[in-house]
Write a protein that holds these residues in place. Structure first.
Motif, PDB file in Angstrom:
ATOM      1  N   GLU A 183       1.364   4.924   1.647  1.00 32.05           N
ATOM      2  CA  GLU A 183       0.981   5.517   2.931  1.00 32.05           C
ATOM      3  C   GLU A 183       1.617   6.885   3.128  1.00 32.05           C
ATOM      4  OE1 GLU A 183       2.481   2.421   5.442  1.00 32.05           O
ATOM      5  OE2 GLU A 183       0.570   1.328   5.433  1.00 32.05           O
TER       6      GLU A 183
ATOM      7  N   ASP B 266     -12.601   6.125   0.119  1.00 28.57           N
ATOM      8  CA  ASP B 266     -11.470   5.210   0.279  1.00 28.57           C
ATOM      9  C   ASP B 266     -11.319   4.398  -1.002  1.00 28.57           C
ATOM     10  OD1 ASP B 266      -9.401   3.694   1.231  1.00 28.57           O
ATOM     11  OD2 ASP B 266     -10.666   2.364   2.428  1.00 28.57           O
TER      12      ASP B 266
ATOM     13  N   LYS C 131       6.762   7.939   0.752  1.00 29.30           N
ATOM     14  CA  LYS C 131       5.563   8.271   1.501  1.00 29.30           C
ATOM     15  C   LYS C 131       4.811   9.376   0.766  1.00 29.30           C
ATOM     16  CE  LYS C 131       6.847   9.545   5.566  1.00 29.30           C
ATOM     17  NZ  LYS C 131       6.753   9.931   6.991  1.00 29.30           N
TER      18      LYS C 131
ATOM     19  N   ASP D  61       1.857  10.372   6.303  1.00 26.43           N
ATOM     20  CA  ASP D  61       1.450  10.952   7.582  1.00 26.43           C
ATOM     21  C   ASP D  61       1.912  12.405   7.615  1.00 26.43           C
ATOM     22  OD1 ASP D  61       4.191  11.169   8.653  1.00 26.43           O
ATOM     23  OD2 ASP D  61       4.093   8.992   8.856  1.00 26.43           O
TER      24      ASP D  61
ATOM     25  N   SER E  75      -3.579   5.452   4.503  1.00 25.67           N
ATOM     26  CA  SER E  75      -3.043   4.334   3.742  1.00 25.67           C
ATOM     27  C   SER E  75      -4.037   3.957   2.650  1.00 25.67           C
ATOM     28  CB  SER E  75      -2.802   3.124   4.664  1.00 25.67           C
ATOM     29  OG  SER E  75      -2.311   2.025   3.930  1.00 25.67           O
ATOM     30  N   TYR E  76      -3.503   3.702   1.438  1.00 26.05           N
ATOM     31  CA  TYR E  76      -4.353   3.402   0.292  1.00 26.05           C
ATOM     32  C   TYR E  76      -3.795   2.230  -0.500  1.00 26.05           C
ATOM     33  CZ  TYR E  76      -6.428   7.985   1.126  1.00 26.05           C
ATOM     34  OH  TYR E  76      -7.058   9.052   1.692  1.00 26.05           O
TER      35      TYR E  76
ATOM     36  N   PRO F 148       0.835  -1.211   0.000  1.00 25.56           N
ATOM     37  CA  PRO F 148       0.000   0.000   0.000  1.00 25.56           C
ATOM     38  C   PRO F 148       0.867   1.257   0.000  1.00 25.56           C
ATOM     39  CG  PRO F 148       0.114  -0.928   2.186  1.00 25.56           C
ATOM     40  CD  PRO F 148       0.829  -1.899   1.305  1.00 25.56           C
TER      41      PRO F 148
ATOM     42  N   LYS G 102      -2.527   9.705   9.863  1.00 22.34           N
ATOM     43  CA  LYS G 102      -1.943   8.723   8.952  1.00 22.34           C
ATOM     44  C   LYS G 102      -3.011   8.260   7.963  1.00 22.34           C
ATOM     45  CE  LYS G 102       1.199   6.859  12.479  1.00 22.34           C
ATOM     46  NZ  LYS G 102       1.598   5.629  13.225  1.00 22.34           N
TER      47      LYS G 102
END
Length: 468
Positions: free
Chosen positions: A73, A143, A125, A75, A87-88, A71, A85
């Motif tokens: 991610e 999402d 990131k 932050d 995440s996808y 994934p 944070k």
């Protein structure tokens, strides 16, 4: 309906995230309200895939990049808020399609996986340019798989073309795609602004906001270069890609808000795709304009430039250097140092030269340095034959350098500079974009030579005759 269903522009001040901004959110209330509305608009469009375009991820001079880790991610720990944070799942299939299309379209694309990240010292990131708008989408319950694109320092034409490529791929897929371009406008709106103050910053922002609200694509693509430079912005390239995504589509929406209380312009815009437009897109105009401009350059090029171009073209196909003309023009019979510069879509593609003559005449000097600029400049890959029709050339013939005792004797518009310390030598031609002071000219020349910018050096200046 599959394809592009939504596109929007979002600013990315971390202060817009409540966990970061706290009470300061009140100072950008319009932006916060509009970001929430943008998220609602995306939610109502109901996408299967989100494409983000950021100016703050890995940015290359010659390529657009995509973060390629699943994934993916991010932050906001850089802003003392590690608890935020996200995440996808990565939209890997769509990224594969983009990579193939870019290869066929001759658009440089860098996919940053863990190996590439290690090689280039890149953090895999999501940066704050993506995290801030995604925060609001996440709050709205969105999402979807993510395609995290980072702008490249390519020409406006190529950025627009890349956006159009995304649109066409979305149409061919089964995905409903929403595109979020992240970008702030001028960083120079008020005294003590992050990038200093320039009165033209507000002019830039007012123009962009009006053009975005009217979807005046041609006006945005034709903005004055000096205005862009003085604005100190980070949003124009993501906006240009977004406009390419929306090329020849029927749209509703516009600018939701604009403000700049901290000296940086924050604009939020939202566009719902209603279908295909009956009017031709701007990409056709771009391609026609580009073709006509190159034809005019070819028709008006000097004998020196024509020789440089012929040398590159012959070498690209046959790997052989051409012979000089049997009867030399008087200009080509002299001896002098020569620099040959090659550009592609206004971006440097190669530049090699000699400060003093190394060949029997100027013609041979040009041929030698043109081939070196096209195929032996260590900063670039060798020119591919399919690029030849997109290249433009300049030839700078150097006068004899003269020693100067003081930086005050330099003028970056009139003179090139040579800096020397021991065996290290750096040269910079005159009249280059972005080099507007003698101090900056010397600093760049030092960096090219690997000399510390604080070191004392020997200085020489020289004049050139530039041929186009």
């Amino acid at each position: 309906m599959s394809g592009i269903i939504f596109a929007g522009l979002a600013p990315h001040p971390p202060i817009a995230v409540p966990e970061v901004g706290g009470n300061d959110l009140e100072k950008i209330e319009d932006t916060v309200t509009s970001m929430k509305q943008l998220a609602v608009d995306v939610k109502e469009a109901d996408p299967d895939l989100i494409v983000t375009i950021s100016p703050h991820g890995p940015v290359f001079s010659d390529a657009i990049s995509i973060l390629n880790q699943d994934p993916i991610e991010g932050d906001l720990s850089d802003f003392d808020t590690s608890e935020v944070k996200l995440s996808y799942k990565l939209g890997e299939e769509f990224i594969e399609e983009i990579a193939r299309a870019c290869y066929n379209q001759d658009i440089q694309l860098a996919r940053i996986d863990s190996r590439a990240a290690k090689k280039f010292d890149i953090d895999l990131k999501l940066d704050h340019g993506v995290m801030v708008p995604l925060y609001y989408l996440n709050q709205a319950g969105i999402d979807c798989p993510l395609v995290p694109i980072n702008m490249g320092m390519l020409s406006d034409d190529d950025l627009y073309k890349f956006g159009k490529t995304i649109q066409l791929l979305a149409q061919q897929s089964d995905y409903k795609v929403a595109v979020i371009a992240s970008g702030d406008l001028s960083h120079r709106l008020i005294p003590n602004a992050p990038a200093g103050y320039n009165p033209r910053g507000q002019e830039f922002d007012e123009s962009i906001v009006q053009y975005l609200d009217d979807l005046a694509v041609e006006q945005i693509m034709n903005l004055d270069e000096s205005l862009i430079e003085k604005a100190g912005e980070c949003g124009l390239r993501p906006i240009t890609i977004m406009l390419g995504v929306l090329d020849a589509l029927e749209l509703s929406g516009g600018v939701l808000s604009y403000e700049g209380p901290f000296g940086v312009g924050y604009a939020v815009a939202s566009y719902r795709v209603e279908g295909k437009s009956n009017q031709p897109g701007f990409l056709e105009k771009l391609e026609a304009r580009k073709k006509n401009k190159l034809e005019q350059i070819r028709e008006n090029e000097s004998k020196l430039v024509k020789l440089a171009r012929q040398a590159v073209e012959e070498y690209a196909y046959k790997q052989e250097a051409i012979e000089p003309p049997s009867e030399l023009d008087p200009k080509l019979a002299d001896r002098a140092g020569v620099f040959v510069s090659i550009k592609k879509d206004q971006n440097l593609r190669g530049c090699i030269g000699t400060t003093r003559p190394a060949e029997a005449n100027l013609a041979k000097e040009i041929i030698r340095n043109a081939i070196s600029a096209g195929f032996k400049d260590p900063r670039f890959d060798a020119i591919d034959p399919k690029e030849l029709k997109q290249l433009t050339y300049t030839v700078d013939v150097l006068e004899e350098p003269e020693v100067v005792d003081n930086i005050k004797e330099l003028d970056p518009d009139q003179y090139g500079v040579i800096v020397k310390k021991g065996n290290a030598t750096g040269l910079l031609l005159p009249n280059l974009d972005g080099i507007d002071t003698a101090q900056k000219q010397v600093e760049v020349a030092k960096r090219k030579a690997g000399i510390q910018t604080t070191d004392d050096v020997e200085l020489m200046r020289f004049e050139v005759t530039r041929y186009k």
